[in-house]
Design a protein around this motif. Structure first.
Motif, PDB file in Angstrom:
ATOM      1  N   UNK A 154       0.896  -1.180   0.037  1.00 25.57           N
ATOM      2  CA  UNK A 154      -0.073  -0.043   0.001  1.00 25.57           C
ATOM      3  C   UNK A 154       1.038   1.226   0.013  1.00 25.57           C
ATOM      4  N   UNK A 155       2.076   1.196   0.768  1.00 23.77           N
ATOM      5  CA  UNK A 155       2.845   2.312   0.931  1.00 23.77           C
ATOM      6  C   UNK A 155       3.597   2.513  -0.562  1.00 23.77           C
ATOM      7  N   UNK A 156       3.883   1.504  -1.311  1.00 20.83           N
ATOM      8  CA  UNK A 156       4.299   1.762  -2.495  1.00 20.83           C
ATOM      9  C   UNK A 156       3.168   2.371  -3.321  1.00 20.83           C
ATOM     10  N   UNK A 157       2.104   1.892  -3.471  1.00 24.12           N
ATOM     11  CA  UNK A 157       1.189   2.450  -4.499  1.00 24.12           C
ATOM     12  C   UNK A 157       0.896   3.873  -4.197  1.00 24.12           C
ATOM     13  N   UNK A 158       0.587   4.288  -2.692  1.00 23.96           N
ATOM     14  CA  UNK A 158       0.123   5.703  -2.640  1.00 23.96           C
ATOM     15  C   UNK A 158       1.370   6.417  -2.818  1.00 23.96           C
ATOM     16  N   UNK A 159       2.636   5.919  -2.871  1.00 27.37           N
ATOM     17  CA  UNK A 159       3.891   6.626  -3.066  1.00 27.37           C
ATOM     18  C   UNK A 159       4.178   6.930  -4.651  1.00 27.37           C
ATOM     19  N   UNK A 160       3.587   6.063  -5.470  1.00 28.04           N
ATOM     20  CA  UNK A 160       3.771   6.017  -6.755  1.00 28.04           C
ATOM     21  C   UNK A 160       2.683   7.289  -7.167  1.00 28.04           C
ATOM     22  N   UNK A 161       1.408   7.150  -6.625  1.00 26.71           N
ATOM     23  CA  UNK A 161       0.425   8.391  -6.892  1.00 26.71           C
ATOM     24  C   UNK A 161       0.683   9.473  -6.290  1.00 26.71           C
ATOM     25  N   UNK A 162       1.546   9.591  -5.286  1.00 25.44           N
ATOM     26  CA  UNK A 162       2.010  10.796  -4.701  1.00 25.44           C
ATOM     27  C   UNK A 162       3.080  11.649  -5.700  1.00 25.44           C
ATOM     28  N   UNK A 163       3.821  10.668  -6.463  1.00 28.87           N
ATOM     29  CA  UNK A 163       4.701  11.060  -7.289  1.00 28.87           C
ATOM     30  C   UNK A 163       4.024  11.548  -8.599  1.00 28.87           C
ATOM     31  N   UNK A 164       3.116  10.739  -9.131  1.00 30.39           N
ATOM     32  CA  UNK A 164       2.349  11.123 -10.191  1.00 30.39           C
ATOM     33  C   UNK A 164       1.338  12.795 -10.045  1.00 30.39           C
ATOM     34  N   UNK A 165       1.152  13.148  -8.684  1.00 31.62           N
ATOM     35  CA  UNK A 165       0.660  14.211  -8.395  1.00 31.62           C
ATOM     36  C   UNK A 165       1.196  15.236  -8.637  1.00 31.62           C
ATOM     37  N   UNK A 166       2.585  15.174  -8.713  1.00 34.70           N
ATOM     38  CA  UNK A 166       3.485  16.163  -8.996  1.00 34.70           C
ATOM     39  C   UNK A 166       4.037  16.395 -10.626  1.00 34.70           C
ATOM     40  N   UNK A 167       3.449  15.586 -11.389  1.00 33.69           N
ATOM     41  CA  UNK A 167       3.816  15.690 -12.868  1.00 33.69           C
ATOM     42  C   UNK A 167       3.358  16.959 -13.522  1.00 33.69           C
ATOM     43  N   UNK A 168       2.424  17.664 -12.825  1.00 29.15           N
ATOM     44  CA  UNK A 168       2.014  19.000 -13.323  1.00 29.15           C
ATOM     45  C   UNK A 168       2.852  20.003 -13.065  1.00 29.15           C
ATOM     46  N   UNK A 169       3.439  20.083 -12.242  1.00 33.00           N
ATOM     47  CA  UNK A 169       4.386  21.163 -11.872  1.00 33.00           C
ATOM     48  C   UNK A 169       5.346  21.783 -12.798  1.00 33.00           C
ATOM     49  N   UNK A 170       5.386  22.791 -13.397  1.00 31.88           N
ATOM     50  CA  UNK A 170       6.582  23.438 -14.191  1.00 31.88           C
ATOM     51  C   UNK A 170       7.944  23.218 -13.635  1.00 31.88           C
ATOM     52  N   UNK A 171       8.815  22.830 -14.672  1.00 30.38           N
ATOM     53  CA  UNK A 171      10.182  22.773 -14.351  1.00 30.38           C
ATOM     54  C   UNK A 171      10.555  21.579 -13.742  1.00 30.38           C
ATOM     55  N   UNK A 172       9.657  20.823 -13.383  1.00 27.91           N
ATOM     56  CA  UNK A 172       9.706  19.242 -12.901  1.00 27.91           C
ATOM     57  C   UNK A 172      10.826  18.350 -13.619  1.00 27.91           C
ATOM     58  N   UNK A 173      11.369  17.678 -13.108  1.00 29.85           N
ATOM     59  CA  UNK A 173      12.102  16.675 -14.103  1.00 29.85           C
ATOM     60  C   UNK A 173      12.084  15.119 -13.649  1.00 29.85           C
ATOM     61  N   UNK A 174      12.694  14.264 -14.144  1.00 24.37           N
ATOM     62  CA  UNK A 174      12.450  12.768 -13.964  1.00 24.37           C
ATOM     63  C   UNK A 174      13.064  12.545 -12.451  1.00 24.37           C
ATOM     64  N   UNK A 175      14.240  13.033 -12.170  1.00 18.76           N
ATOM     65  CA  UNK A 175      14.844  12.663 -10.884  1.00 18.76           C
ATOM     66  C   UNK A 175      14.056  13.468  -9.842  1.00 18.76           C
ATOM     67  N   UNK A 176      13.387  14.668 -10.187  1.00 21.11           N
ATOM     68  CA  UNK A 176      12.562  15.313  -9.060  1.00 21.11           C
ATOM     69  C   UNK A 176      11.369  14.456  -8.679  1.00 21.11           C
ATOM     70  N   UNK A 177      10.679  13.935  -9.819  1.00 20.65           N
ATOM     71  CA  UNK A 177       9.515  13.027  -9.573  1.00 20.65           C
ATOM     72  C   UNK A 177       9.971  11.830  -8.678  1.00 20.65           C
TER      73      UNK A 177
END
Length: 318
Positions: free
Chosen positions: A195-218
């Motif tokens: 469950x922790x892995x799943x919610x953490x992946x969703x947590x990362x996906x929620x930041x995809x819309x931030x401008x200037x974000x990169x792969x390492x940041x996500x």
């Protein structure tokens, strides 16, 4: 800080559950719930999602409060109302499902009396220290420098408190949203770490819309989500992780004046700059996009393991 004087560490977050010293937290005897119970759990989860995410999101969109998502600059004035609204809605949603399930908020790792307790403030110290460690390494290697002090006089306190309020709201929203009731609900069926892995992946996906974000940041967002889950697993509540989360963001945006997940704050205490490859400095994503961040987070996980050696939050809550 002694565990002997901290009741928050000794208490299990599941109502009525106790465990003898040295034993694992209690687990559900049978993870296969009756069909009626599964449907009820699913309906409560959908209700929680509607109140915590869909309703506040639609209202913010309808009132055009979300701002220009392509603009990498944000401010206390633009962020505080929206973040406070989302924090309120996820808190309300969690309280409603707790009443429906006839549970205490402590069962979800959210004992109300612990919000500004010792665990919270210890997390604040850890969050500021870990972000500072990343920048200290970059500074020692010649890739980060402090150029000037940007604020003076009363503006320092005003912006410090303003950004503190913003990131407290951010931490309440994101910790309750990704590691509160949702984590509890999934852990009952899947176990804690899946469950922790799943919610953490969703947590990362929620930041995809931030401008200037990169792969390492996500990727770092996913890793720090797992680190927050480790904190919850070992302390039994969200408060240490919440304090860490708020202080990390506050140090990035206000104190050091660096980008935070691709966003640069207005009203920062220091003017700083980086030079060197993006994979090392983090570039426009900020220090959390640096490979140094992963090393520091792994070190932090080891220190958390040593500081809190026993799992308190159960693998499968009952």
């Amino acid at each position: 800080m002694s565990d002997e004087n901290d009741s928050e560490h000794r208490e299990l977050p599941i109502t009525g559950a106790t465990a003898p010293a040295g034993s694992d937290p209690p687990t559900a005897p049978d993870s296969k719930l009756p069909a009626a119970s599964v449907r009820a759990n699913r309906n409560r989860l959908l209700l929680w999602v509607g109140i915590a995410f869909i309703f506040p999101g639609l209202l913010v969109f309808a009132l055009h409060l979300q701002g220009d998502r392509s603009n990498p600059v944000f401010s206390v004035r633009s962020e505080l109302p929206v973040k406070a609204w989302f924090a309120f809605c996820v808190t309300l949603a969690t309280w409603i499902v707790s009443r429906m399930e006839m549970r205490s908020l402590s069962d979800y790792g959210i004992p109300p009396r612990g919000i500004f307790g010792l665990r919270f403030w210890e997390g604040v110290l850890w969050g500021f220290a870990m972000l500072s460690t990343i920048l200290l390494v970059l500074c020692a290697s010649g890739h980060f420098q402090i150029d000037s002090v940007a604020l003076a006089g009363s503006a320092v306190l005003r912006y410090a408190l303003g950004w503190g309020a913003v990131f407290l709201a951010v931490a309440v929203h994101e910790e309750l949203a990704f590691r509160g009731y949702w984590l509890f609900s999934f852990a009952r069926r899947l176990g804690f770490w899946r469950s922790a892995l799943f919610t953490s992946l969703v947590f990362g996906a929620a930041h995809l819309g931030n401008p200037n974000e990169n792969v390492l940041g996500i990727l770092q967002v996913v890793v720090i989500g797992l680190l927050f889950c480790l904190m919850i697993r070992r302390t039994g509540t969200l408060w240490f992780a919440l304090g860490f989360h708020a202080a990390w963001d506050w140090a990035e945006t206000f104190f050091y004046g660096t980008p935070d997940s691709g966003l640069l704050g207005v009203g920062r205490y220091l003017n700083t700059s980086v030079q060197g490859p993006k994979w090392l400095t983090g570039g426009s994503a900020g220090p959390e996009g640096s490979v140094i961040s992963f090393v520091v987070l792994l070190l932090c996980a080891l220190l958390i393991h040593l500081r809190f050696p026993r799992a308190v939050y159960p693998d499968r809550p009952v």
